[in-house]
Design a protein around this motif. Structure first.
Motif, short mmCIF file in Angstrom:
data_model
loop_
_atom_site.label_atom_id
_atom_site.label_comp_id
_atom_site.label_asym_id
_atom_site.label_seq_id
_atom_site.Cartn_x
_atom_site.Cartn_y
_atom_site.Cartn_z
N ARG A 30 31.45 58.14 71.93
CA ARG A 30 31.33 57.86 70.42
C ARG A 30 30.95 59.14 69.98
O ARG A 30 31.73 59.77 68.71
N HIS A 31 30.14 60.03 70.31
CA HIS A 31 29.65 61.41 69.93
C HIS A 31 30.69 62.38 69.77
O HIS A 31 31.18 62.98 68.50
N GLU A 32 31.59 62.48 70.73
CA GLU A 32 32.50 63.41 70.67
C GLU A 32 33.98 62.91 69.74
O GLU A 32 34.37 63.86 69.08
#
Length: 90
Positions: A30-32
């Motif tokens: 998610r973060h990437e």
């Protein structure tokens, strides 16, 4: 819905173990995706994540909830750690 927009199997059709693996993988990426993915990638990722999470909650409506992960538990933790008073705005 038999397939999500990304072309994979519907969350409803996944066996329990596969659903959990899909959830782990999507949360891990998610973060990437947020930081570096295209707008389309972020929309697709969000739709799939929502589909998987809603299916998990549908299957486990009585899942165990940790008190500290609720709003009141988080407030109590924050107020206790920082010595803030509930009357004062944060």
């Amino acid at each position: 819905m038999t397939e999500h927009d990304g072309g994979g199997p519907s969350a409803r059709k996944l066996e329990e173990g596969r659903l959990l693996k899909e959830l782990e993988a999507i949360h891990r990426t998610r973060h990437e995706t947020l930081l570096h993915g295209s707008d389309d990638a972020l929309v697709t990722h969000t739709k799939r994540m929502n589909e998987l999470e809603h299916e998990y909650v549908r299957r486990h409506p009585q899942r165990a909830q940790t008190a500290s992960r609720t709003r009141s538990g988080a407030r109590a933790r924050t107020n206790g750690e920082h010595g803030e008073h509930k009357d004062r705005p944060m």
